[in-house]
Scaffold this active site. Structure first.
Site, short mmCIF file in Angstrom:
data_model
loop_
_atom_site.label_atom_id
_atom_site.label_comp_id
_atom_site.label_asym_id
_atom_site.label_seq_id
_atom_site.Cartn_x
_atom_site.Cartn_y
_atom_site.Cartn_z
N ARG A 166 -12.32 0.13 -3.56
CA ARG A 166 -13.66 0.27 -3.29
C ARG A 166 -14.46 1.51 -3.82
O ARG A 166 -15.56 1.74 -4.36
CB ARG A 166 -13.85 0.24 -1.59
CG ARG A 166 -13.62 -1.08 -1.12
CD ARG A 166 -13.90 -1.05 0.46
NE ARG A 166 -12.82 -0.43 1.23
CZ ARG A 166 -12.95 0.32 1.97
NH1 ARG A 166 -13.95 0.54 2.83
NH2 ARG A 166 -11.73 0.93 2.86
N ALA A 169 -10.38 -8.27 2.03
CA ALA A 169 -9.34 -8.75 1.01
C ALA A 169 -8.71 -9.80 1.36
O ALA A 169 -8.05 -10.00 2.64
CB ALA A 169 -8.82 -7.33 0.67
N LEU A 220 -4.64 -3.75 4.17
CA LEU A 220 -5.66 -4.59 3.10
C LEU A 220 -7.13 -4.69 4.22
O LEU A 220 -6.90 -4.90 5.44
CB LEU A 220 -5.23 -6.09 2.97
CG LEU A 220 -4.36 -6.11 1.68
CD1 LEU A 220 -3.86 -7.49 1.53
CD2 LEU A 220 -4.87 -5.48 0.46
N ASP A 221 -8.10 -4.48 3.56
CA ASP A 221 -9.49 -4.48 4.17
C ASP A 221 -9.91 -6.02 4.75
O ASP A 221 -8.98 -6.99 4.17
CB ASP A 221 -10.45 -4.28 3.44
CG ASP A 221 -10.47 -2.67 2.75
OD1 ASP A 221 -10.08 -2.00 3.59
OD2 ASP A 221 -10.94 -2.67 1.71
N PRO A 222 -10.28 -6.22 5.72
CA PRO A 222 -10.74 -7.46 6.24
C PRO A 222 -11.07 -8.41 5.06
O PRO A 222 -10.83 -9.61 5.26
CB PRO A 222 -11.74 -7.35 7.60
CG PRO A 222 -11.31 -5.87 7.93
CD PRO A 222 -11.00 -5.26 6.79
#
Length: 315
Positions: A184, A52, A48-50
């Site tokens: 995204r 998120a 997961l992106d930071p």
């Protein structure tokens, strides 16, 4: 100065449904819970992106052998997109690239018209700041060095993409998608279809198949359990490995066949019930999961990926 005591790791097997906080990478979150549980081996099932939050399944010990299965599972998200600004990362953590006015006549019908082509099987270009590898290196590493990057396109599946609500330039969206889909990128492409650009400001992963109604734990909750109730209570937060295999047909073997599959030998399954060829979850006579097997068209079962305790030499 008192040094923090060194973690003494131990063999531990199971699945943790972690609620990853914002502002932390998936690997940072993984390492924190690995130390809390003192697990010798740990891995997660898809970054997961930071920015998120939400479900990050963490595999301890032998559960890491099924991490690849969970990585390829369907997932669901809720995200907030802000129209009128694009960034180099396609989210709020990136540098602004271009600001454009949001169309004054934008309504739900026009948003729906822009969402429709983004559903189903689509061709998607990954963000340049992503963990996708090119030449053996993550794209984000190349991007941080300022290298010119042509992000690859690939085929992905978007099962559902719906507008939940609109508040000015903010759109709240729900997404259900297959493996490899970047939310995204969906938001970026939606913004371009609307002519004003867009980027993600919030992203939460709600579930990962087969954990569609997950009981998640935050790092803070787990730390409080460890400090207040002890290690046994912490271990009670784990799911057994077989919880990650519920999507596969189950095969139960008697003691003799379990021994044979543990030695890597082929096992012939009874004609009834009829067996559909494919990957199956193999269990012994006591109901303990031994690993994954492959059934062919002749009803022969072969070991595919067994856990350590399936071997006759294991305790």
């Amino acid at each position: 100065m008192n040094k923090k005591p060194r973690t003494v790791f131990r063999p531990l097997h199971g699945l943790l449904l972690l609620d990853k906080p914002a502002g932390m990478s998936s690997n940072q979150a993984l390492q924190q819970v690995r130390h809390l549980f003192r697990a010798e081996k740990a891995g997660h099932t898809g970054s997961l992106d930071p920015l998120a939050t939400g479900l990050l399944p963490v595999c301890f010990g032998e559960a890491t052998k099924i991490a690849g299965l969970l990585l390829g599972s369907s997932k669901a998200y809720e995200t907030t997109a802000v129209l009128g600004l694009t960034t180099d990362s396609d989210d709020a953590d990136g540098a602004p690239l271009l600001e454009r006015p949001v169309p004054a006549d934008l309504d739900a019908g026009r948003v729906e018209a822009a969402l429709a082509p983004l559903r189903g099987p689509i061709r998607q270009r990954a963000p340049i700041y992503s963990a996708l590898k090119q030449g053996g290196e993550p794209l984000y590493a190349k991007a941080r060095r300022g290298e010119a990057i042509e992000a690859p396109e690939r085929d992905v599946m978007v099962h559902a993409l719906e507008l939940i609500e609109r508040d000015g330039p903010r759109l709240r969206l729900s997404v259900e998608c297959g493996s490899g889909t970047y939310v995204r990128s969906l938001v970026r492409d939606l913004g371009e279809a609307l002519g004003c650009g867009a980027h993600v400001t919030q992203l939460r992963r709600l579930w990962v198949d087969p954990f569609t109604s997950p009981r998640m734990y935050t790092v803070d909750q787990l730390r409080a359990i460890a400090e207040g109730e002890g290690e046994a209570a912490l271990e009670a937060c784990l799911l057994p490995i077989e919880a990650g295999l519920t999507g596969f047909a189950r095969i139960d073997l008697d003691a003799g066949d379990a021994l044979r599959i543990g030695y890597g030998q082929t096992v012939r399954l009874p004609a009834e019930p009829a067996r559909v060829p494919g990957t199956v979850a193999v269990h012994d006579a006591d109901g303990r999961v031994l690993g994954l097997g492959q059934v062919d068209g002749q009803g022969l079962l072969r070991a595919q990926r067994l856990f350590s305790w399936a071997s006759p030499s294991s305790p």
